[in-house]
Design an enzyme around this catalytic site. Structure first.
Site, PDB file in Angstrom:
ATOM      1  N   SER A  84     -13.129  -1.788   5.608  1.00 49.64           N
ATOM      2  CA  SER A  84     -14.298  -2.631   5.839  1.00 49.64           C
ATOM      3  C   SER A  84     -14.914  -2.992   4.493  1.00 49.64           C
ATOM      4  O   SER A  84     -15.161  -2.134   3.657  1.00 49.64           O
ATOM      5  CB  SER A  84     -15.306  -1.914   6.747  1.00 49.64           C
ATOM      6  OG  SER A  84     -15.559  -0.605   6.284  1.00 49.64           O
ATOM      7  N   ASP A 121     -19.101   2.334  12.068  1.00 47.26           N
ATOM      8  CA  ASP A 121     -18.868   3.054  13.319  1.00 47.26           C
ATOM      9  C   ASP A 121     -18.534   2.074  14.450  1.00 47.26           C
ATOM     10  O   ASP A 121     -17.692   2.357  15.307  1.00 47.26           O
ATOM     11  CB  ASP A 121     -20.089   3.889  13.697  1.00 47.26           C
ATOM     12  CG  ASP A 121     -20.420   4.935  12.638  1.00 47.26           C
ATOM     13  OD1 ASP A 121     -19.489   5.387  11.953  1.00 47.26           O
ATOM     14  OD2 ASP A 121     -21.602   5.282  12.507  1.00 47.26           O
ATOM     15  N   GLY A 171     -17.789  -4.856   4.087  1.00 52.59           N
ATOM     16  CA  GLY A 171     -19.172  -5.327   4.237  1.00 52.59           C
ATOM     17  C   GLY A 171     -19.184  -6.788   4.656  1.00 52.59           C
ATOM     18  O   GLY A 171     -18.432  -7.184   5.554  1.00 52.59           O
TER      19      GLY A 171
END
Lengths: 304, 304
Positions: free
Chosen positions: B212, B244, B214
């Protein structure tokens, strides 16, 4: 027995972090959770000084159960009353000698929970030699809640340590002593000079005004005279509990004459500063400072 | 049933303050206390997406009881195991869109508590379609604790979301997917390029690496090909729970082909950002972003 009242008791969480980084995740090197609220801290200091105390106030929820358990763990006797709402938390992050706090306001107290407390308070205060009323009021109680308690037992001397409207409204019930700090003095009187501000609070009904000036010591204005009290060193650490330690010493010394009572209060207050947690005092610091604490009379008729 | 494992579950306290003043007392305008730890957040998102979940891990003390109660309050099924030490707290102060956290490390887990957990985990994982292992390890568990769990049920796909030595040691047990963020990727590989770093983790044993980035979306490297996934808007809010939510969507979509699974993961992850609390997603944001999320194949043989 000295009764301490904490209407807005808290579960105090204190973290030590090497350097607080805003906007990041910080890993604490130490975490402490203990019962707090200023009256609980006063009771801890009284207990350390060897005085019999009783802790009362209102607690609720899981946080309230934890407060009650920790008060007992500290060896304090308690007559805390249950309320419907959960007791508040405070979080203090100590780093580089700076304390950053997030203090929850606490729950509203229901009318029936307040009535139960006031009823129980009468019986407790009637057995006390001194009553200490400390800290902020729960958000929905009227400003004169402390005044109600002071009027409930006219024969018992009361020390009131609060701020703002609760302090102003409390003065009308003639507490024996109020103990604002210098910021609280300025806030309620609009006067920058601590001595003039303390005199103004005396005129509004306090039996005596003991103002804590941080490293500058204390200034006291009473019906018997006025004094300035200084300890001979500047102390470093966490000043959070110094005011509560001062109040504890004023309560413990209620039978002393004013100069001795004030010297005790200044030395015990200073002995709180080296301790990381509010409610603790360092006996060695007290023992070192007490003999050299100076009490200067500010008017000709003052005892000394 | 999707099993989420949170070995270092926490009671998450989140305060909103208008502007955090370091060195002063701050009055929060809102306070939330909820069960946390990354696996609990993953289960919340899975529950919101309509998937059957089970929360497991280790909890203890008053904070553990509060975690267990809040998991049930959220409508999640739990098979949490008791441990002797008290579960940790995390405190997050959100102000001006910035989150400042103080995360306790959590208690050490005794050998017998760990053995009880591992025994119970076998039976739970055997009934799961997917297992999610999330977050940091308790301070005394060995780096290969997640590897032990992955090896316990070789037939069940495992998604591992952790960092540092626990991630590196976990790779050896061949998890189906690992989901580092860009900082975690750089930390464990020493490589600044996310694609090269993800390939390095694939070479060390991961079945797939979904990183990931962002606001830059996701990059995925798998045995079936590599992709870059982007959502068409930049979102504002609290990015804490976005990772998550990404993991939850990867678990929920384990039967999809990779491009669809990744598009789901990117859109669900973005839908967490507008929500103040980790574990929540905004359905409207998901519905708006999902059709316009782009999946770009990075090599000729990738599915699309």
């Amino acid at each position: 027995m000295i009764l301490t009242v904490t209407l807005n008791a808290a579960l105090d969480v204190t973290y030590q972090v090497p350097a607080l980084r805003v906007g990041h995740t910080n890993r604490p090197t130490a975490a402490d959770v203990r019962a707090g609220g200023k009256g609980v801290n006063v009771a801890r200091v009284l207990h350390a000084l060897g005085h019999e105390t009783m802790v009362t106030g209102l607690v609720g929820g899981d946080t309230g159960a934890a407060i009650r358990a920790d008060v007992l763990l500290a060896g304090l006797r308690e007559a805390l009353f249950d309320m419907a709402g959960p007791s508040r938390r405070t979080v203090t992050i100590v780093s580089d000698g700076t304390a950053t706090a997030v203090n929850e306001p606490g729950p509203a107290v229901s009318i029936s929970d307040w009535a139960d407390f006031v009823g129980g308070y009468h019986a407790l205060a009637a057995r006390a030699s001194v009553v200490v009323l400390s800290g902020s009021l729960p958000p929905n109680l009227p400003d004169d809640a402390y005044a109600q308690l002071i009027r409930a037992t006219p024969g018992t001397p009361v020390i009131l340590d609060t701020a703002g409207p609760a302090l102003l409204a409390g003065l009308a019930a003639r507490p024996a002593v109020v103990k604002p700090n210098v910021h609280e003095l300025t806030e309620v009187t609009g006067l920058d000079d601590p001595l003039a501000a303390a005199r103004a609070l005396l005129d509004r009904g306090a039996g005596a005004v003991v103002a804590s000036l941080g490293p500058e010591g204390l200034v006291a204005v009473t019906e018997r005279g006025s004094w300035r009290v200084r300890v001979p060193e500047e102390l470093h650490g966490n000043p959070t509990g110094a005011g509560d330690a001062c109040v504890a010493a004023l309560a413990a010394g209620h039978l002393l004459d004013w100069p001795d009572r004030l010297a005790e209060a200044a030395a015990v207050s200073a002995a709180a500063v080296p301790c990381p947690l509010a409610g603790d005092i360092d006996p060695d610091t007290y023992t070192r400072l007490r003999p050299t604490t100076t009490v200067e009379a500010l008017d000709a008729h003052a005892d000394r």
